[in-house]
Design an enzyme around this catalytic site. Structure first.
Site, PDB file in Angstrom:
ATOM      1  CD  GLU A 112      -2.852  -1.104   2.352  1.00 35.01           C
ATOM      2  OE1 GLU A 112      -3.944  -1.650   2.206  1.00 35.01           O
ATOM      3  OE2 GLU A 112      -2.499  -0.568   3.407  1.00 35.01           O
ATOM      4  CB  CYS A 133       7.021  -4.573   9.406  1.00 30.94           C
ATOM      5  SG  CYS A 133       8.338  -3.813  10.382  1.00 30.94           S
ATOM      6  CB  CYS A 137       5.463  -1.852  16.726  1.00 23.74           C
ATOM      7  SG  CYS A 137       7.168  -1.481  16.325  1.00 23.74           S
ATOM      8  N   GLY A 185       6.691  -1.406   6.552  1.00 24.56           N
ATOM      9  CA  GLY A 185       8.079  -1.868   6.633  1.00 24.56           C
ATOM     10  C   GLY A 185       9.031  -0.960   7.382  1.00 24.56           C
ATOM     11  CD  GLU A 186      13.044   0.136  10.795  1.00 23.64           C
ATOM     12  OE1 GLU A 186      12.147   0.592  11.520  1.00 23.64           O
ATOM     13  OE2 GLU A 186      14.011   0.822  10.402  1.00 23.64           O
ATOM     14  CB  SER A 240       8.675   5.090  15.565  1.00 23.10           C
ATOM     15  OG  SER A 240       8.392   5.450  14.240  1.00 23.10           O
ATOM     16  CG  HIS A 242       5.783   5.364  19.262  1.00 22.92           C
ATOM     17  ND1 HIS A 242       5.360   6.522  18.672  1.00 22.92           N
ATOM     18  CD2 HIS A 242       5.978   4.478  18.247  1.00 22.92           C
ATOM     19  CE1 HIS A 242       5.288   6.337  17.358  1.00 22.92           C
ATOM     20  NE2 HIS A 242       5.662   5.122  17.072  1.00 22.92           N
ATOM     21  CG  ASN A 320      -4.404   6.342  12.952  1.00 23.28           C
ATOM     22  OD1 ASN A 320      -5.217   7.254  13.040  1.00 23.28           O
ATOM     23  ND2 ASN A 320      -3.184   6.517  12.470  1.00 23.28           N
ATOM     24  CB  CYS A 362       0.822   6.392  10.757  1.00 23.56           C
ATOM     25  SG  CYS A 362       1.428   7.876  10.023  1.00 23.56           S
TER      26      CYS A 362
HETATM   27  N1  SAH Z   1       8.780   1.216  10.374  1.00 22.56           N
HETATM   28  C1  SAH Z   1       9.000   2.606  10.421  1.00 22.56           C
HETATM   29  C2  SAH Z   1       8.234   3.366   9.384  1.00 22.56           C
HETATM   30  C3  SAH Z   1       6.812   2.956   9.114  1.00 22.56           C
HETATM   31  S1  SAH Z   1       5.636   3.152  10.391  1.00 22.56           S
HETATM   32  C4  SAH Z   1       8.750   3.151  11.787  1.00 22.56           C
HETATM   33  O1  SAH Z   1       8.204   2.435  12.622  1.00 22.56           O
HETATM   34  O2  SAH Z   1       9.116   4.292  12.027  1.00 22.56           O
HETATM   35  C5  SAH Z   1       5.203   4.881  10.235  1.00 22.56           C
HETATM   36  C6  SAH Z   1       4.795   5.538  11.551  1.00 22.56           C
HETATM   37  O3  SAH Z   1       3.479   5.125  11.960  1.00 22.56           O
HETATM   38  C7  SAH Z   1       5.715   5.200  12.698  1.00 22.56           C
HETATM   39  O4  SAH Z   1       6.007   6.349  13.441  1.00 22.56           O
HETATM   40  C8  SAH Z   1       4.862   4.245  13.499  1.00 22.56           C
HETATM   41  O5  SAH Z   1       5.289   4.127  14.808  1.00 22.56           O
HETATM   42  C9  SAH Z   1       3.507   4.867  13.344  1.00 22.56           C
HETATM   43  N2  SAH Z   1       2.405   3.994  13.711  1.00 22.56           N
HETATM   44  C10 SAH Z   1       2.372   2.648  13.712  1.00 22.56           C
HETATM   45  N3  SAH Z   1       1.170   2.211  14.131  1.00 22.56           N
HETATM   46  C11 SAH Z   1       0.417   3.301  14.376  1.00 22.56           C
HETATM   47  C12 SAH Z   1      -0.920   3.502  14.805  1.00 22.56           C
HETATM   48  N4  SAH Z   1      -1.731   2.477  15.045  1.00 22.56           N
HETATM   49  N5  SAH Z   1      -1.373   4.770  14.957  1.00 22.56           N
HETATM   50  C13 SAH Z   1      -0.575   5.810  14.694  1.00 22.56           C
HETATM   51  N6  SAH Z   1       0.696   5.703  14.276  1.00 22.56           N
HETATM   52  C14 SAH Z   1       1.195   4.458  14.122  1.00 22.56           C
HETATM   53 FE1  SF4 Z   2       7.242  -2.114  11.528  1.00 19.40          FE
HETATM   54 FE2  SF4 Z   2       7.159   0.543  11.872  1.00 19.40          FE
HETATM   55 FE3  SF4 Z   2       4.957  -0.965  12.192  1.00 19.40          FE
HETATM   56 FE4  SF4 Z   2       6.903  -1.121  13.977  1.00 19.40          FE
HETATM   57  S1  SF4 Z   2       5.667   0.697  13.512  1.00 19.40           S
HETATM   58  S2  SF4 Z   2       5.816  -2.865  13.074  1.00 19.40           S
HETATM   59  S3  SF4 Z   2       8.702  -0.882  12.696  1.00 19.40           S
HETATM   60  S4  SF4 Z   2       6.075  -0.668  10.296  1.00 19.40           S
END
Ligand code: SAH
Ligand code: SF4
Length: 369
Positions: A112, A133, A137, A185-186, A240, A242, A320, A362
């Site tokens: 996507e 990924c 997380c 993805g990471e 990220s 958090h 989200n 996100c």
């Molecule tokens: N893997 C990388 C990039 C993709 S995720 C990373 O984790 O940074 C993109 C962003 O969306 C990251 O900051 C991630 O922590 C955040 N994210 C993941 N799940 C989310 C959710 N349920 N609500 C809001 N942001 C979220």
């Molecule tokens: Fe992968 Fe980023 Fe989602 Fe964590 S937040 S599972 S690193 S895509």
């Protein structure tokens, strides 16, 4: 579109090298949807290219536009031919398990990508670098689907090409302001292809984006942060974070069991020594979990422990919903958290979440519509 494929096609057909420039311009600057539109080439040549080459490395499965017109999500099915290429190169080493997975994938993997308009007239493309990924997380929909495979640099940059074509075809006004690696993805788990994709996106003869309009987001892989500082000091970095306590971060983000806050702190120090550029700390607001005054103070402490505080900016992100157990913080709690940070002289922004309605926000990208 991979330039090397065009070069090979020209060689195989004994065509002059100057054709490459014409074709490249038509694809990347004029955003043609098919070779038949490249009228500077003979009809025969166009037809041959149409049969032998593909401009995009995936099929468009579905496009969803939000009612407010501010976000659009596309579901893309990668061509199985790319998968069969990888079968050829790795066949000898394939174990039964991997072979089965490759066969299961014959229909092509779903990925996507999202186009977001943060303000009228500007578009930001959020691109994926992996199918799934492996970081796991707990709050992330992509993390829940597990890992399937890395995308190639071509598949990564084609997502941007697709959006350029889409805007032109649908006569949607506006320019690209940013490309963010914040889809599935990471990035540091697929650095070879991601770094190649950055080179293609910033190549003046191909996409021609400025390095500063690109952003890479990581869950906090410190070796990757160091590599990025050396290879692309001008590309923006987002982390990220958090959680500002090891206990909580390890619980929700397994990466913290390897690269904890102390090693992240040291990685950031090194990053600043090399780049002197601002880093964005992403912080999703989870009700009662990481949004108390104490959490804000711990976040401020982490920032002060890194030093260069003027180079660290916190983005507070609405969570989200992806899991029954986690609840997004209310507006008031989020505002209080921001106030608490500001009391400690930490700069923070509450980020508007776009694309919730089409599950394009996100963490909601999970390869299904
Ligand atoms: N893997 C990388 C990039 C993709 S995720 C990373 O984790 O940074 C993109 C962003 O969306 C990251 O900051 C991630 O922590 C955040 N994210 C993941 N799940 C989310 C959710 N349920 N609500 C809001 N942001 C979220
Ligand atoms: Fe992968 Fe980023 Fe989602 Fe964590 S937040 S599972 S690193 S895509």
């Amino acid at each position: 579109m991979n330039i090397k494929k065009i070069e090979k096609f020209l060689r195989d057909n004994n065509l002059p090298k100057f054709r490459l420039g014409q074709i490249q311009k038509a694809i990347f600057q004029d955003e043609v949807n098919s070779f038949s539109e490249i009228t500077t080439l003979s009809k025969d040549l166009r037809e041959k290219m149409e049969i032998e080459l593909k401009i995009l490395s995936f099929e468009i499965e579905k496009v969803l536009e939000a009612k407010d017109g501010q976000s659009i999500k596309a579901l893309l099915r990668c061509h199985s031919e790319l998968v069969s290429e990888s079968i050829v190169t790795t066949r000898d080493e394939l174990s039964d398990g991997i072979l089965k997975q490759v066969q299961d994938d014959k229909e092509g993997d779903l990925i996507e990508t999202v186009l977001i308009s943060p303000k009228p007239g500007t578009w930001s493309a959020c691109i994926s670098c992996q199918v799934g990924c492996q970081m796991g997380c707990r709050f992330c929909a992509t993390g829940k689907m597990g890992f399937k495979r890395n995308l190639t640099a071509e598949e990564i940059t084609d997502q941007v090409l697709f959006w350029k074509q889409y805007l032109r075809k649908n006569k949607i006004e506006g320019n690209f302001s940013n490309i963010v690696y914040m889809g599935m993805g990471e990035p540091f788990n697929n650095w070879e292809e991601v770094s190649e994709s950055i080179k293609i996106l910033t190549d003046e003869k191909i996409f021609g984006f400025g390095s500063r309009s690109l952003s890479v987001s990581t869950s906090g892989i410190v070796s990757g942060i160091e590599k990025m500082a050396m290879e692309f000091p001008q590309v923006n970095l987002a982390i990220s974070l958090h959680f500002a306590s090891d206990e909580k971060r390890s619980c929700f983000m397994p990466v913290n069991q390897v690269d904890n806050l102390e090693s992240l702190k040291n990685g950031l120090k090194k990053y600043f020594q090399v780049t002197k550029r601002k880093v964005f700390l992403e912080y999703i607001m989870l009700d009662g979990i990481n949004d108390t005054a104490l959490d804000a103070r711990m976040l401020a402490d982490f920032i002060f422990s890194v030093g260069s505080t003027h180079l660290l900016h916190v983005n507070l992100i609405r969570y989200n919903t992806t899991s029954e157990q986690l609840v997004p913080s209310s507006k008031t709690r989020t505002q209080n958290f921001k106030n608490e940070l500001e009391k400690h002289r930490v700069s923070a922004t509450i980020r508007k979440s776009l694309g919730d309605e089409i599950k394009a926000a996100c963490g909601q990208l999970a390869g299904q519509s």
